[in-house]
Design an enzyme around this catalytic site. Structure first.
Site, PDB file in Angstrom:
ATOM      1  N   GLU A 174       0.740  -1.157  -0.047  1.00  0.00           N
ATOM      2  CA  GLU A 174       0.140   0.006  -0.062  1.00  0.00           C
ATOM      3  C   GLU A 174       0.878   1.309  -0.160  1.00  0.00           C
ATOM      4  O   GLU A 174       1.653   1.187   0.404  1.00  0.00           O
ATOM      5  CB  GLU A 174      -1.025  -0.138   1.300  1.00  0.00           C
ATOM      6  CG  GLU A 174      -1.933  -1.001   1.303  1.00  0.00           C
ATOM      7  CD  GLU A 174      -2.772  -1.162   2.615  1.00  0.00           C
ATOM      8  OE1 GLU A 174      -3.165  -0.044   2.902  1.00  0.00           O
ATOM      9  OE2 GLU A 174      -2.988  -2.153   2.939  1.00  0.00           O
ATOM     10  N   CYS A 207       5.360  -7.707   7.256  1.00  0.00           N
ATOM     11  CA  CYS A 207       6.352  -7.188   8.151  1.00  0.00           C
ATOM     12  C   CYS A 207       6.462  -8.637   9.176  1.00  0.00           C
ATOM     13  O   CYS A 207       5.442  -9.074   9.540  1.00  0.00           O
ATOM     14  CB  CYS A 207       5.663  -5.987   8.742  1.00  0.00           C
ATOM     15  SG  CYS A 207       6.865  -5.266  10.092  1.00  0.00           S
ATOM     16  N   CYS A 248       4.094  -5.978  15.847  1.00  0.00           N
ATOM     17  CA  CYS A 248       3.676  -4.894  16.652  1.00  0.00           C
ATOM     18  C   CYS A 248       2.103  -5.278  16.797  1.00  0.00           C
ATOM     19  O   CYS A 248       1.335  -5.372  15.868  1.00  0.00           O
ATOM     20  CB  CYS A 248       3.835  -3.563  16.236  1.00  0.00           C
ATOM     21  SG  CYS A 248       5.456  -3.033  16.014  1.00  0.00           S
ATOM     22  N   CYS A 283      -0.578  -3.208  14.850  1.00  0.00           N
ATOM     23  CA  CYS A 283      -0.435  -2.883  13.349  1.00  0.00           C
ATOM     24  C   CYS A 283      -1.031  -3.984  12.760  1.00  0.00           C
ATOM     25  O   CYS A 283      -0.731  -5.318  12.558  1.00  0.00           O
ATOM     26  CB  CYS A 283       1.221  -2.770  13.220  1.00  0.00           C
ATOM     27  SG  CYS A 283       1.512  -2.378  11.544  1.00  0.00           S
ATOM     28  N   GLY A 333       5.842  -2.877   6.384  1.00  0.00           N
ATOM     29  CA  GLY A 333       7.460  -3.308   6.542  1.00  0.00           C
ATOM     30  C   GLY A 333       8.428  -2.359   7.276  1.00  0.00           C
ATOM     31  O   GLY A 333       8.026  -1.215   7.733  1.00  0.00           O
ATOM     32  N   SER A 378       9.410   4.666  16.394  1.00  0.00           N
ATOM     33  CA  SER A 378       7.856   4.444  16.632  1.00  0.00           C
ATOM     34  C   SER A 378       8.355   3.925  18.039  1.00  0.00           C
ATOM     35  O   SER A 378       8.614   2.848  18.486  1.00  0.00           O
ATOM     36  CB  SER A 378       7.284   3.322  15.830  1.00  0.00           C
ATOM     37  OG  SER A 378       7.368   3.673  14.681  1.00  0.00           O
ATOM     38  N   LEU A 379       8.178   4.885  19.011  1.00  0.00           N
ATOM     39  CA  LEU A 379       8.404   4.614  20.360  1.00  0.00           C
ATOM     40  C   LEU A 379       7.154   4.042  21.051  1.00  0.00           C
ATOM     41  O   LEU A 379       7.148   3.075  21.746  1.00  0.00           O
ATOM     42  CB  LEU A 379       8.781   6.015  21.230  1.00  0.00           C
ATOM     43  CG  LEU A 379       9.431   5.833  22.351  1.00  0.00           C
ATOM     44  CD1 LEU A 379      10.803   4.971  22.185  1.00  0.00           C
ATOM     45  CD2 LEU A 379      10.175   7.303  22.871  1.00  0.00           C
ATOM     46  N   CYS A 434      -2.021   1.529   7.974  1.00  0.00           N
ATOM     47  CA  CYS A 434      -1.331   0.613   7.418  1.00  0.00           C
ATOM     48  C   CYS A 434      -1.854  -0.707   7.270  1.00  0.00           C
ATOM     49  O   CYS A 434      -2.240  -1.133   8.317  1.00  0.00           O
ATOM     50  CB  CYS A 434       0.182   0.429   8.317  1.00  0.00           C
ATOM     51  SG  CYS A 434       0.531   1.855   9.027  1.00  0.00           S
TER      52      CYS A 434
HETATM   53  N1  SAH Z   1       8.090  -0.480  10.843  1.00  0.00           N
HETATM   54  C1  SAH Z   1       8.217   1.163  10.753  1.00  0.00           C
HETATM   55  C2  SAH Z   1       7.575   1.947   9.718  1.00  0.00           C
HETATM   56  C3  SAH Z   1       6.078   1.442   9.259  1.00  0.00           C
HETATM   57  S1  SAH Z   1       4.702   1.783  10.357  1.00  0.00           S
HETATM   58  C4  SAH Z   1       7.924   1.673  12.220  1.00  0.00           C
HETATM   59  O1  SAH Z   1       7.603   0.821  12.949  1.00  0.00           O
HETATM   60  O2  SAH Z   1       7.939   2.775  12.372  1.00  0.00           O
HETATM   61  C5  SAH Z   1       4.189   3.459  10.371  1.00  0.00           C
HETATM   62  C6  SAH Z   1       3.978   3.954  11.761  1.00  0.00           C
HETATM   63  O3  SAH Z   1       2.330   3.654  11.977  1.00  0.00           O
HETATM   64  C7  SAH Z   1       4.461   3.492  12.844  1.00  0.00           C
HETATM   65  O4  SAH Z   1       4.887   4.350  13.643  1.00  0.00           O
HETATM   66  C8  SAH Z   1       3.635   2.324  13.475  1.00  0.00           C
HETATM   67  O5  SAH Z   1       3.725   1.985  14.846  1.00  0.00           O
HETATM   68  C9  SAH Z   1       2.161   3.120  13.321  1.00  0.00           C
HETATM   69  N2  SAH Z   1       1.217   2.168  13.338  1.00  0.00           N
HETATM   70  C10 SAH Z   1       1.021   1.000  12.847  1.00  0.00           C
HETATM   71  N3  SAH Z   1      -0.294   0.826  13.270  1.00  0.00           N
HETATM   72  C11 SAH Z   1      -1.176   1.638  13.669  1.00  0.00           C
HETATM   73  C12 SAH Z   1      -2.323   2.024  14.135  1.00  0.00           C
HETATM   74  N4  SAH Z   1      -3.239   1.104  13.935  1.00  0.00           N
HETATM   75  N5  SAH Z   1      -2.614   3.076  14.590  1.00  0.00           N
HETATM   76  C13 SAH Z   1      -1.620   4.106  14.702  1.00  0.00           C
HETATM   77  N6  SAH Z   1      -0.527   3.953  14.313  1.00  0.00           N
HETATM   78  C14 SAH Z   1      -0.207   2.802  13.891  1.00  0.00           C
END
Ligand code: SAH
Length: 347
Positions: A89, A109, A113, A116, A159, A214-215, A333
């Site tokens: 996407e 990925c 998480c 996600c 990813g 992404s903390l 995502c």
């Molecule tokens: N793998 C990388 C980049 C992809 S995700 C990373 O972890 O940063 C891009 C951002 O979207 C990340 O900060 C991720 O934690 C966040 N994200 C994923 N799912 C989400 C959700 N349901 N709501 C809000 N942010 C989300």
């Protein structure tokens, strides 16, 4: 088949000479590729040459399979199809300063998480540098009728970019090639869940991209509840790697923090976050968690977001609430891909 999209102008030139053509054809082909053209559109090449190249090589490894435009803010969600049939996407967002494209770096990925959607079925494969570039080229073609181009890129689609390090670095270098799309790396943001050794490596690449981390938690205990990577590297190690990045590149780091009620969004967590980031050249992006159907995690009310933001700001931490765009078109995502794959499976 040779994928030319991920090659530099010099590499294409070497390749075209191996095929028995004069070197100047290399630059012509490179330019066409970066304009999003396929061989049949490369009108300054002889017809027979185009036909032969078509048999040997790929110029455009990505196509738009589906697009959804938000009537609210003009955000467009793309479902890209790769040559092997896999889909990823992208999201195109319009701002005052330009057009920003969010691109994917892997099919799926493996970071796991909990909140996600991209990681629900693990990683299928890495994207090549040419495929990442291809995502931008498709978007530029889509925008051609509006006479604008993608000016900003964020590696925040599906990813983990630092889990596909070599292709990502090659992709970033391609963006600044002389006859290519020439996108300034200062307009590129790379987001990671915090793969510490690769954060150090990136700092040494001499590429002025903005590092986003992404903390999502102020301490390891909370972070481990939602992000498996937190068992491998602690927040302390991540922050050390960020300080190194800031020192080496002179750029501030951005922390993403998705607020989820009852998990990481209380006042106590806001204070703790402020205390661990104190004195750092950084910015915090607050994102109300997007509820993913398959994930049992809730978003948060506007009041609580405001309170969290206020506490950070009172403690002199630069922070904003990220504007939500494309909520009406499965902007988060992995959601559109899942919907499309599932519906074609008849679910
Ligand atoms: N793998 C990388 C980049 C992809 S995700 C990373 O972890 O940063 C891009 C951002 O979207 C990340 O900060 C991720 O934690 C966040 N994200 C994923 N799912 C989400 C959700 N349901 N709501 C809000 N942010 C989300």
């Amino acid at each position: 088949m040779t994928e030319l999209t991920g090659m530099t102008c010099g590499e294409i030139t070497a390749w075209i000479r191996e095929q028995g053509y004069p070197a100047f054809r290399g630059k012509q082909i490179f330019r066409w590729i970066h304009q999003g053209a396929d061989f049949s559109e490369m009108t300054n090449l002889p017809e027979t040459m185009r036909e032969k190249l078509k048999q040997e090589a790929v110029a455009q490894p990505v196509r738009i399979r589906l697009e959804r435009k938000s009537p609210l803010d003009g955000t467009v969600k793309f479902l890209y199809e790769l040559l092997d049939g896999n889909c990823v996407e992208g999201v195109l967002m319009r701002y005052k300063y330009g057009v920003s494209l969010c691109i994917s770096t892997q099919v799926g990925c493996r970071m796991g998480c909990r909140f996600c959607a991209s990681t629900l079925e693990g990683r299928v494969r890495d994207l090549t540098s040419g495929e990442m570039l291809g995502e931008i080229l498709c978007a530029n073609r889509y925008l051609a009728s509006e006479n604008v181009r993608v000016s900003h890129v964020v590696l925040m689609g599906s990813g983990e970019p630092l889990d596909n390090y070599d292709h990502v670095i090659r992709f970033l270098r391609l963006l600044k090639e002389e006859d290519g799309i020439r996108l300034s790396l200062r307009n590129v943001s790379l987001s990671t869940c915090g793969i510490v050794p690769k954060m150090y490596a990136l700092a040494d690449e001499n590429l002025p991209v903005t590092l986003c981390v992404s903390l999502h938690a102020p301490n390891d205990e909370i972070r481990r509840e939602t992000m498996p990577i937190a068992y491998t590297w602690s927040i302390r190690e991540i922050l050390d790697a960020c300080r190194n990045y800031i020192r080496k590149t002179g750029r501030r780091v951005i922390f993403e923090y998705a607020l989820s009620d009852g998990v990481n969004a209380g006042e106590e967590q806001a204070r703790e976050l402020a205390s661990i980031l104190r004195g750092m050249q950084c910015h915090v992006n607050l994102i109300p968690l997007n509820t993913v159907e398959e994930r049992n995690m809730k978003g948060i009310t506007e009041d609580k977001v405001r309170r969290f933001l206020q506490i950070l700001q009172e403690n002199n931490i630069s922070a904003t609430r990220r504007r939500e765009m494309g909520d009406d078109i499965e902007g988060a995502c992995g959601q559109l891909r899942r919907k499309t794959i599932n519906s074609s499976k008849g679910e």
